[in-house]
Write a protein that holds these residues in place. Structure first.
Motif, PDB file in Angstrom:
ATOM      1  N   ARG A 216       0.863  -1.179   0.000  1.00  0.00           N
ATOM      2  CA  ARG A 216       0.000   0.000   0.000  1.00  0.00           C
ATOM      3  C   ARG A 216       0.902   1.233   0.000  1.00  0.00           C
ATOM      4  O   ARG A 216       1.846   1.306   0.773  1.00  0.00           O
ATOM      5  CB  ARG A 216      -0.876   0.016   1.252  1.00  0.00           C
ATOM      6  CG  ARG A 216      -1.954  -1.024   1.287  1.00  0.00           C
ATOM      7  CD  ARG A 216      -2.682  -0.909   2.627  1.00  0.00           C
ATOM      8  NE  ARG A 216      -3.922  -1.649   2.640  1.00  0.00           N
ATOM      9  CZ  ARG A 216      -4.077  -2.821   3.221  1.00  0.00           C
ATOM     10  NH1 ARG A 216      -3.053  -3.410   3.824  1.00  0.00           N
ATOM     11  NH2 ARG A 216      -5.244  -3.433   3.199  1.00  0.00           N
TER      12      ARG A 216
ATOM     13  N   LEU B  38       0.670   5.683  -0.321  1.00  0.00           N
ATOM     14  CA  LEU B  38      -0.217   6.851  -0.362  1.00  0.00           C
ATOM     15  C   LEU B  38      -0.105   7.517  -1.720  1.00  0.00           C
ATOM     16  O   LEU B  38       0.984   7.653  -2.285  1.00  0.00           O
ATOM     17  CB  LEU B  38       0.143   7.838   0.741  1.00  0.00           C
ATOM     18  CG  LEU B  38      -0.146   7.392   2.170  1.00  0.00           C
ATOM     19  CD1 LEU B  38       0.295   8.466   3.156  1.00  0.00           C
ATOM     20  CD2 LEU B  38      -1.625   7.070   2.350  1.00  0.00           C
ATOM     21  N   ASP B  39      -1.241   7.926  -2.230  1.00  0.00           N
ATOM     22  CA  ASP B  39      -1.281   8.661  -3.500  1.00  0.00           C
ATOM     23  C   ASP B  39      -0.616  10.016  -3.287  1.00  0.00           C
ATOM     24  O   ASP B  39      -1.054  10.785  -2.431  1.00  0.00           O
ATOM     25  CB  ASP B  39      -2.746   8.828  -3.925  1.00  0.00           C
ATOM     26  CG  ASP B  39      -2.912   9.473  -5.280  1.00  0.00           C
ATOM     27  OD1 ASP B  39      -1.951  10.098  -5.784  1.00  0.00           O
ATOM     28  OD2 ASP B  39      -4.012   9.355  -5.840  1.00  0.00           O
TER      29      ASP B  39
ATOM     30  N   ASP C 266      -3.102  12.804  -3.533  1.00  0.00           N
ATOM     31  CA  ASP C 266      -4.184  12.852  -2.546  1.00  0.00           C
ATOM     32  C   ASP C 266      -3.820  11.889  -1.420  1.00  0.00           C
ATOM     33  O   ASP C 266      -4.032  10.687  -1.533  1.00  0.00           O
ATOM     34  CB  ASP C 266      -5.512  12.448  -3.209  1.00  0.00           C
ATOM     35  CG  ASP C 266      -6.690  12.495  -2.250  1.00  0.00           C
ATOM     36  OD1 ASP C 266      -6.494  12.702  -1.027  1.00  0.00           O
ATOM     37  OD2 ASP C 266      -7.832  12.305  -2.714  1.00  0.00           O
ATOM     38  N   GLN C 267      -3.279  12.432  -0.351  1.00  0.00           N
ATOM     39  CA  GLN C 267      -2.776  11.627   0.757  1.00  0.00           C
ATOM     40  C   GLN C 267      -3.864  10.795   1.450  1.00  0.00           C
ATOM     41  O   GLN C 267      -3.553   9.902   2.224  1.00  0.00           O
ATOM     42  CB  GLN C 267      -2.085  12.516   1.790  1.00  0.00           C
ATOM     43  CG  GLN C 267      -0.846  13.211   1.259  1.00  0.00           C
ATOM     44  CD  GLN C 267       0.321  12.256   1.039  1.00  0.00           C
ATOM     45  OE1 GLN C 267       0.710  11.546   1.939  1.00  0.00           O
ATOM     46  NE2 GLN C 267       0.847  12.223  -0.173  1.00  0.00           N
ATOM     47  N   ARG C 268      -5.125  11.061   1.158  1.00  0.00           N
ATOM     48  CA  ARG C 268      -6.214  10.273   1.753  1.00  0.00           C
ATOM     49  C   ARG C 268      -6.427   8.975   0.997  1.00  0.00           C
ATOM     50  O   ARG C 268      -7.085   8.059   1.484  1.00  0.00           O
ATOM     51  CB  ARG C 268      -7.523  11.075   1.747  1.00  0.00           C
ATOM     52  CG  ARG C 268      -7.463  12.338   2.595  1.00  0.00           C
ATOM     53  CD  ARG C 268      -8.670  13.195   2.322  1.00  0.00           C
ATOM     54  NE  ARG C 268      -8.628  13.625   0.917  1.00  0.00           N
ATOM     55  CZ  ARG C 268      -9.577  14.282   0.286  1.00  0.00           C
ATOM     56  NH1 ARG C 268     -10.679  14.588   0.920  1.00  0.00           N
ATOM     57  NH2 ARG C 268      -9.454  14.626  -0.966  1.00  0.00           N
ATOM     58  N   ARG C 269      -5.887   8.893  -0.178  1.00  0.00           N
ATOM     59  CA  ARG C 269      -6.133   7.754  -1.062  1.00  0.00           C
ATOM     60  C   ARG C 269      -4.969   6.767  -1.009  1.00  0.00           C
ATOM     61  O   ARG C 269      -3.812   7.145  -1.105  1.00  0.00           O
ATOM     62  CB  ARG C 269      -6.298   8.289  -2.482  1.00  0.00           C
ATOM     63  CG  ARG C 269      -6.888   7.346  -3.427  1.00  0.00           C
ATOM     64  CD  ARG C 269      -7.142   8.048  -4.726  1.00  0.00           C
ATOM     65  NE  ARG C 269      -6.717   7.121  -5.763  1.00  0.00           N
ATOM     66  CZ  ARG C 269      -7.066   7.186  -7.007  1.00  0.00           C
ATOM     67  NH1 ARG C 269      -7.808   8.158  -7.433  1.00  0.00           N
ATOM     68  NH2 ARG C 269      -6.656   6.299  -7.864  1.00  0.00           N
ATOM     69  N   VAL C 270      -5.311   5.492  -0.851  1.00  0.00           N
ATOM     70  CA  VAL C 270      -4.306   4.434  -0.800  1.00  0.00           C
ATOM     71  C   VAL C 270      -4.259   3.725  -2.145  1.00  0.00           C
ATOM     72  O   VAL C 270      -5.293   3.358  -2.705  1.00  0.00           O
ATOM     73  CB  VAL C 270      -4.637   3.421   0.321  1.00  0.00           C
ATOM     74  CG1 VAL C 270      -3.669   2.255   0.308  1.00  0.00           C
ATOM     75  CG2 VAL C 270      -4.636   4.113   1.673  1.00  0.00           C
TER      76      VAL C 270
END
Length: 150
Positions: A101, A103-104, A107-111
Motif C-alpha cells: 500500500r 499513499l497517493d 491525494d494523501q487520503r487515497r491508498v
C-alpha cells in the motif's frame, strides 16, 4: 472509475429475435469454454500457492489500464466485489508479501496498491501458462464467435 452496470446493449440486438438451435448450441459451447478456462485458471493459481481470488487481484492490479498503482475502489470494481471485501483481500495480499500500500502523492487520503517482486514473479509464471491455454482454446472460441456474426 467507469462502472459497468450489467450487460451492454448492442445496436444490433433485436429484442424480438427468437433464438434457434444453433444459437443455443453456440451459447452453450461459449459458456463451456469459459468454465473450462476458469477451472484451468483456478487449478493453476492453487498450484502456484495462491487462491484464485488472489490471482485475479494480482492480475487486475498488473493489468489495470495505464499500468500504474491501483486504488482499492478501482480494484473492487475490476473484481466486481464490494469495497469492504476487497479491503479484506488486500489485507491478506499484504500479509502474504504480495501487495504494498502506498499513499497517493496527489491525494494523501487515497491508498494505492502495487505488486511486490514476489507477486510479479508469481503472476509472470501464471500468465505464461494462461496465455498458452488461451492459445489452445482460441480456435474453439473463434469458431463459436464466428457463428454469432453470421
Amino acid at each position: 472509475m467507469t462502472a459497468l452496470k450489467g450487460p451492454s446493449k448492442s445496436p444490433r440486438q433485436d429484442p424480438k429475435r427468437v433464438p434457434n438451435q444453433a444459437d443455443y448450441e453456440a451459447l452453450s459451447q461459449f459458456r463451456y469454454l469459459i468454465r473450462r478456462f476458469l477451472e484451468f485458471s483456478q487449478d493453476a493459481a492453487k498450484a502456484a500457492g495462491l487462491t484464485p481470488r488472489q490471482h485475479q487481484a494480482l492480475l487486475a492490479i498488473r493489468g489495470y489500464p495505464g499500468g500504474g498503482p491501483v486504488a482499492v475502489g478501482d480494484l473492487a470494481e475490476r473484481l466486481r466485489l464490494r469495497h469492504h471485501t476487497t479491503v479484506e483481500l488486500v489485507d491478506r495480499l499484504s500479509e502474504a508479501g504480495l501487495v504494498e500500500r502506498v499513499l497517493d502523492p496527489a491525494d494523501q487520503r487515497r491508498v494505492l496498491l502495487k505488486l511486490t517482486g514476489l507477486a510479479a514473479d508469481h503472476l509472470a509464471e501464471l500468465s505464461a501458462v494462461h496465455l498458452d491455454e488461451l492459445s489452445r482454446i482460441e480456435p474453439l472460441l473463434k469458431q463459436v464467435l464466428s457463428r454469432r456474426s453470421e
